[in-house]
Design a protein around this motif. Structure first.
Motif, PDB file in Angstrom:
ATOM      1  N   GLY A 236     107.700   2.893  -5.467  1.00 27.26           N
ATOM      2  CA  GLY A 236     106.447   3.643  -5.579  1.00 27.26           C
ATOM      3  C   GLY A 236     106.136   4.122  -6.991  1.00 27.26           C
ATOM      4  O   GLY A 236     104.987   4.495  -7.279  1.00 27.26           O
ATOM      5  N   GLU A 237     107.133   4.110  -7.882  1.00 22.37           N
ATOM      6  CA  GLU A 237     106.855   4.519  -9.273  1.00 22.37           C
ATOM      7  C   GLU A 237     105.837   3.589  -9.942  1.00 22.37           C
ATOM      8  O   GLU A 237     105.223   3.959 -10.960  1.00 22.37           O
ATOM      9  N   ARG A 238     105.634   2.409  -9.368  1.00 23.69           N
ATOM     10  CA  ARG A 238     104.690   1.463  -9.983  1.00 23.69           C
ATOM     11  C   ARG A 238     103.235   1.928  -9.869  1.00 23.69           C
ATOM     12  O   ARG A 238     102.385   1.466 -10.632  1.00 23.69           O
ATOM     13  N   HIS A 239     102.938   2.821  -8.923  1.00 27.27           N
ATOM     14  CA  HIS A 239     101.554   3.304  -8.815  1.00 27.27           C
ATOM     15  C   HIS A 239     101.093   3.915 -10.134  1.00 27.27           C
ATOM     16  O   HIS A 239      99.945   3.721 -10.541  1.00 27.27           O
ATOM     17  N   ALA A 240     101.975   4.676 -10.779  1.00 27.28           N
ATOM     18  CA  ALA A 240     101.603   5.359 -12.026  1.00 27.28           C
ATOM     19  C   ALA A 240     101.203   4.347 -13.096  1.00 27.28           C
ATOM     20  O   ALA A 240     100.247   4.561 -13.852  1.00 27.28           O
ATOM     21  N   ALA A 241     101.921   3.230 -13.166  1.00 24.50           N
ATOM     22  CA  ALA A 241     101.601   2.190 -14.141  1.00 24.50           C
ATOM     23  C   ALA A 241     100.355   1.411 -13.732  1.00 24.50           C
ATOM     24  O   ALA A 241      99.490   1.109 -14.562  1.00 24.50           O
ATOM     25  N   ASN A 242     100.250   1.109 -12.443  1.00 18.09           N
ATOM     26  CA  ASN A 242      99.111   0.304 -11.979  1.00 18.09           C
ATOM     27  C   ASN A 242      97.784   1.034 -12.198  1.00 18.09           C
ATOM     28  O   ASN A 242      96.757   0.401 -12.484  1.00 18.09           O
ATOM     29  N   LEU A 243      97.810   2.366 -12.058  1.00 13.41           N
ATOM     30  CA  LEU A 243      96.581   3.124 -12.319  1.00 13.41           C
ATOM     31  C   LEU A 243      96.184   3.012 -13.796  1.00 13.41           C
ATOM     32  O   LEU A 243      94.993   2.936 -14.126  1.00 13.41           O
TER      33      LEU A 243
END
Ligand SMILES: [Zn+2]
Length: 292
Positions: free
Chosen positions: A252-259
């Motif tokens: 779920g840490e990828r959400h921060a990058a994807n945004l």
């Protein structure tokens, strides 16, 4: 090692799906064999190639890379060392040759082994049909930037199998730091137009055609663009919202990058990889430990 058999010619090595634990597969023709993607570490790629060789015997082996990310591409040199050839889009070939890319600022990993890349000279600039003897595989480069700037999918018509690479994640948060959210949505349209019965994602279980998982991926990518374009958009709040809505996905840490990728898309600029990695490490509280 979990191997799924699809149709009469296609096999898929399924891994758990998290960071650097991708799926790969192979197709056995009467005369030649095709490997789709390799693995992240030297050891894992050697085990994959051992399994392929056991299954395909002395048939000449060609490997095709769906894109340049290390989990899919780091074993490419081993294919060449063992007498095989490697195919990729021109963009993927260039990125792979510039590696290996282990991103030590993001990952703590001591098990890469020797993942020195080969120079890939056989590139796929447009659709190519490979005749393996009794079975054909269509290599279909994806126009534009989607998951990366050099994505390719492989279709085994006889078995109805579509290897989608990382254009599809199932049960795992997608990673867009090398790509474009809007381009990825266009690529999903392209995939939906390709007739297939089984879809092999880059990470996660094999899916049927027109699956709920692909619908969920599309909804997520659309949500990223919609959310980042709102007047009251706040990155931290949106990161928490994504983690709650897609709590059934790992990494779920990828959400921060994807945004951040969505923000960059909307501005028409490339995302800063350093900023994207920093955003993920803020969530994880430090470098991501890889036990590969
Ligand atoms: Zn990838």
């Amino acid at each position: 090692m979990t191997v799924a058999i699809l149709g009469s010619r296609t096999k898929v090595l399924l891994q758990p799906g998290g960071w650097f634990l991708n799926n790969a597969g192979w197709v056995v023709g009467d005369e030649r064999a095709l490997l789709v993607d390799t693995q992240a570490t030297e050891d894992r790629s050697r085990r994959l190639l051992d399994a392929v060789r056991t299954d395909t015997g002395a048939r000449p082996l060609t490997a095709v890379l769906t894109h340049a990310h290390g989990d899919h591409a780091n074993g490419a040199r081993l294919v060449v060392e063992q007498g095989g050839t490697v195919l990729a889009t021109p963009q993927t070939a260039t990125t792979v040759h510039a590696g290996p890319h282990t991103y030590p600022m993001a990952f703590d990993c001591s098990s890469w082994g020797d993942i020195t890349p080969p120079r890939i000279t056989d590139t796929v600039g447009g659709p190519v049909e490979l005749d393996l003897g009794g079975v054909r595989v269509d290599l279909l480069p994806i126009d534009g930037t989607a998951h990366t700037d050099g994505d390719l999918v492989a279709l085994v018509r006889e078995d109805g199998v579509l290897f989608a690479g990382d254009l599809v994640f199932a049960g795992v948060t997608p990673l867009a730091v090398s790509g474009s959210i809007s381009g990825w949505l266009t690529a999903l349209d392209r995939i939906a137009d390709i007739d297939h019965a089984h879809l092999v994602p880059g990470h996660g279980p094999v899916l049927p055609a027109h699956s709920r998982e692909v619908d969920d991926l599309r909804a997520y990518l659309e949500w990223l663009l919609d959310t980042a374009s709102r007047p009251d958009y706040d990155h931290a709040t949106a990161t928490r919202d994504a983690s709650a809505r897609w709590a059934h996905w790992t990494e779920g840490e990828r959400h921060a990058a994807n945004l951040l990728v969505a923000e960059a898309d909307l501005k028409g600029v490339p995302v800063s990889l350093i900023a994207a990695v920093g955003a993920m490490l803020t969530v994880t509280g430090g470098r991501i430990k890889l036990d590969l």
